[in-house]
Design a protein around this motif. Sequence first.
Motif, mmCIF file in Angstrom:
data_model
loop_
_atom_site.group_PDB
_atom_site.id
_atom_site.type_symbol
_atom_site.label_atom_id
_atom_site.label_comp_id
_atom_site.label_asym_id
_atom_site.label_seq_id
_atom_site.Cartn_x
_atom_site.Cartn_y
_atom_site.Cartn_z
ATOM 1 N N LEU A 63 4.685 -8.253 -10.592
ATOM 2 C CA LEU A 63 4.164 -7.790 -10.518
ATOM 3 C C LEU A 63 3.424 -7.153 -11.271
ATOM 4 O O LEU A 63 3.257 -7.049 -12.449
ATOM 5 N N SER A 64 2.035 -7.476 -10.659
ATOM 6 C CA SER A 64 0.446 -7.234 -11.934
ATOM 7 C C SER A 64 -0.081 -5.628 -12.014
ATOM 8 O O SER A 64 -0.238 -5.010 -12.656
ATOM 9 N N LEU B 5 0.578 -0.965 -0.166
ATOM 10 C CA LEU B 5 -0.466 0.283 -0.011
ATOM 11 C C LEU B 5 0.969 1.402 -0.253
ATOM 12 O O LEU B 5 0.230 2.406 -0.194
ATOM 13 N N ALA B 6 1.910 0.906 0.403
ATOM 14 C CA ALA B 6 2.533 1.856 0.520
ATOM 15 C C ALA B 6 4.421 1.386 -0.255
ATOM 16 O O ALA B 6 4.662 0.338 0.094
ATOM 17 N N CYS B 7 4.820 2.339 -0.611
ATOM 18 C CA CYS B 7 6.253 2.199 -1.218
ATOM 19 C C CYS B 7 7.423 1.823 -0.343
ATOM 20 O O CYS B 7 7.904 2.684 0.116
ATOM 21 N N PRO B 8 8.314 0.913 -0.051
ATOM 22 C CA PRO B 8 9.478 0.981 0.803
ATOM 23 C C PRO B 8 10.299 1.693 0.654
ATOM 24 O O PRO B 8 11.010 1.597 1.536
ATOM 25 N N TYR B 9 10.454 1.760 -0.655
ATOM 26 C CA TYR B 9 11.771 2.337 -1.399
ATOM 27 C C TYR B 9 11.561 4.076 -2.398
ATOM 28 O O TYR B 9 11.886 3.601 -3.422
ATOM 29 N N PRO B 10 10.381 4.524 -1.883
ATOM 30 C CA PRO B 10 9.435 5.688 -3.020
ATOM 31 C C PRO B 10 11.285 6.081 -3.612
ATOM 32 O O PRO B 10 11.068 6.343 -5.566
ATOM 33 N N GLU C 293 12.693 -6.360 -5.584
ATOM 34 C CA GLU C 293 11.716 -6.393 -4.316
ATOM 35 C C GLU C 293 10.785 -7.734 -4.316
ATOM 36 O O GLU C 293 10.224 -8.810 -4.130
ATOM 37 N N ARG C 294 10.922 -8.031 -5.968
ATOM 38 C CA ARG C 294 9.285 -8.766 -6.952
ATOM 39 C C ARG C 294 10.681 -10.515 -6.134
ATOM 40 O O ARG C 294 10.511 -11.426 -5.944
#
Length: 179
Positions: A160-161, A128-133, A146-147
């Motif tokens: 990653l859909s 819901l939030a990017c860990p590495y925006p 990340e995938r």
Amino acid sequence: MLGVTPAAVRQRLTRLKAEGLVDRVLERGRRGRPGHRYRLTDEGERLAGDNYFDLAAVLWEEIRAVEDPAVRETLLARLAKRLANAYAGEVAGADLATRMQQLKRLMGAREVPFAVDETGDLPVITALACPYPDLAKQDRSICVMERMMMSEILGKQVELSECRLDGGGCCSFEPSSVG
């Protein structure tokens, strides 16, 4: 010097001590009553210095600078595996949905909210939030890493859909039909 009362300082130190963030050590050797010295505990030190963004950005730039695509891909895979191994003890379970729920809890404890949708044939986990925006805006290969990490942790290849970088509301990872 700080503009606070001695009582306020004592209250703050008492709270920090109760939370295990500081220790109080008796100091003798001076004239008069013994004094106390306060110091950060290991946990206090860990929480006091957790701004790793500058280091992470520089390290990621160095990864991006690797010219050989095969070497860069191998490095990403190694990073993903190291992260997965760090989390592996906290994510287990007989089925994929259980492992996703545990990964959701683990990431939530790291202040990165996740959700798991179990309404379809296979569960889907969504960041819901990017860990590495900031890193993701600079280089999409962080999403690849990340995938790979999620696939390693979950024991099932995920894809990653949906991705924020493509205009999606969140980043969703679905189990792949392969692997």
